[in-house]
Write a protein that holds these residues in place. Structure first.
Motif, PDB file in Angstrom:
ATOM      1  N   ASP A 262       0.836  -1.199   0.000  1.00  0.00           N
ATOM      2  CA  ASP A 262       0.000   0.000   0.000  1.00  0.00           C
ATOM      3  C   ASP A 262       0.871   1.250   0.000  1.00  0.00           C
ATOM      4  N   GLN A 265       2.800   1.764  -3.241  1.00  0.00           N
ATOM      5  CA  GLN A 265       1.979   2.286  -4.333  1.00  0.00           C
ATOM      6  C   GLN A 265       1.923   3.799  -4.287  1.00  0.00           C
ATOM      7  N   TRP A 269       3.571   6.673  -6.971  1.00  0.00           N
ATOM      8  CA  TRP A 269       2.815   7.803  -7.513  1.00  0.00           C
ATOM      9  C   TRP A 269       3.497   9.119  -7.180  1.00  0.00           C
ATOM     10  N   ASN A 280      -2.257  12.318  -4.443  1.00  0.00           N
ATOM     11  CA  ASN A 280      -2.020  10.877  -4.534  1.00  0.00           C
ATOM     12  C   ASN A 280      -2.585  10.149  -3.320  1.00  0.00           C
ATOM     13  N   ARG A 283      -6.202   9.817  -3.872  1.00  0.00           N
ATOM     14  CA  ARG A 283      -6.452   8.736  -4.830  1.00  0.00           C
ATOM     15  C   ARG A 283      -6.407   7.382  -4.132  1.00  0.00           C
ATOM     16  N   TRP A 284      -5.393   7.172  -3.275  1.00  0.00           N
ATOM     17  CA  TRP A 284      -5.277   5.888  -2.590  1.00  0.00           C
ATOM     18  C   TRP A 284      -6.479   5.668  -1.661  1.00  0.00           C
ATOM     19  N   LYS A 286      -9.474   6.852  -1.953  1.00  0.00           N
ATOM     20  CA  LYS A 286     -10.655   6.576  -2.779  1.00  0.00           C
ATOM     21  C   LYS A 286     -10.648   5.151  -3.308  1.00  0.00           C
ATOM     22  N   GLU A 287      -9.458   4.617  -3.633  1.00  0.00           N
ATOM     23  CA  GLU A 287      -9.363   3.289  -4.228  1.00  0.00           C
ATOM     24  C   GLU A 287      -9.303   2.164  -3.188  1.00  0.00           C
ATOM     25  N   ASN A 288      -9.260   2.497  -1.908  1.00  0.00           N
ATOM     26  CA  ASN A 288      -9.150   1.484  -0.851  1.00  0.00           C
ATOM     27  C   ASN A 288     -10.179   1.705   0.254  1.00  0.00           C
TER      28      ASN A 288
END
Length: 317
Positions: A262, A265, A269, A280, A283-284, A286-288
């Motif tokens: 995690d 990643q 970015w 960034n 973004r993380w 939102k995606e997790n």
């Protein structure tokens, strides 16, 4: 009978003032309802801690807190939380790198446990370098320019490397720099296929970009009894009284836990776009949603990672 125009104007003014007062009080109530308070997080400007601190900032802001993140040196980071000038840090590299900072302020802070496990520190070289052990360095000292490229002075990784130099009687000088300078010099050496040895740590985006390896330690340095330890962790430290002052913030920080992949990643970015660590992190987050929802869950008994229980509690003595 017609109304007096003067009194009509006065009545209009009174009505307008009343509406403004009502709207002002309504806005104040709404602001108080959504604004939970101010949180100050402190961190060192290592790529790993830029990633984690911005992620925590985004999560707390979504809960309605105003979050300020303050980049400082490692020593100042610990002192800020110990003195109460900052509320927390999620950047405690334990056991080795920051152990001496923890010992110095152990009675002034609260340790909440690991937020990431599987970290490691040591001496790192490109894979094309044909040696695999620290004890082989002296035989090829000239190829390395008799230099170990280090990072910030005063951090535990640097002091441990000084100990390793003495333990192995290395004919090398440890060069002070910064995390950014270290990776820039590593990149230059790799581009030219030169031999280079740096002070390294995991997680770090450089392991995703280049083929690297840790030098083995035949003296047993990579165990808990040696100079560099084996697998370590990054921990969360909060100021005394945070649990009482901001129980929700305390609960989120206590439950904050993620995996090396995690963090890596987000670091990748950030390396691709150095100017957007906050975006960034957004973004993380939102995606997790599964991880984040666990962190913000009001259930204080919900453990966001069964792995977290595998790391022994640090004995602050």
């Amino acid at each position: 009978m017609s109304k007096n125009p003067r009194w009509a104007d006065i009545s209009t003014v009174i009505v307008v003032i009343g509406l403004l007062v009502f709207m002002s009080s309504t806005l104040t109530w709404a602001t108080e309802k959504t604004y939970r308070g101010k949180v100050q997080l402190t961190y060192v400007e290592w790529s790993s801690e830029i990633a984690s601190t911005n992620v925590v900032k985004v999560v707390l802001e979504q809960l309605g807190y105003q979050v300020e993140i303050i980049p400082v040196t490692a020593a100042a980071m610990w002192q800020a939380v110990a003195s109460g000038e900052a509320d927390a840090l999620v950047a405690a590299w334990l056991y080795t790198a920051h152990a001496h900072y923890l010992r110095a302020v152990r009675h002034q802070v609260e340790y909440l446990g690991p937020n990431l496990e599987g970290t490691k520190i040591g001496l790192v070289v490109p894979r094309y370098v044909t040696i695999n052990s620290i004890e082989e360095l002296n035989a090829y000292a000239d190829k390395f320019g008799k230099k170990i490229i280090g990072i910030d002075p005063g951090v535990g990784l640097m002091s441990k490397t000084e100990e390793a130099i003495k333990a192995y009687h290395l004919n090398f000088k440890l060069m002070e720099s910064s995390g950014a300078t270290m990776t820039a010099m590593l990149e230059k050496a790799i581009t030219n296929q030169q031999w280079v040895v740096v002070t390294g740590w995991t997680p770090h985006w450089m392991f995703s970009r280049w083929q690297l390896k840790y030098l083995a330690d035949p003296k047993g340095i990579y165990d808990q009894k040696g100079i560099y330890s084996g697998e370590e962790h990054i921990g969360t430290i909060v100021r005394k009284g945070l649990k009482q002052d901001m129980p929700e913030v305390y609960r989120v920080l206590d439950k904050f836990y993620w995996e090396p992949e995690d963090m890596e990643q987000v670091m990748v970015w950030n390396e691709e776009n150095k100017l957007a660590p906050y975006a960034n992190a957004q973004r993380w987050v939102k995606e997790n949603p599964d991880k984040v929802n666990c962190w913000i869950s009001p259930d204080p008994n919900q453990d966001c990672s069964s792995l977290k229980k595998k790391t022994p509690v640090i004995h602050q003595h």
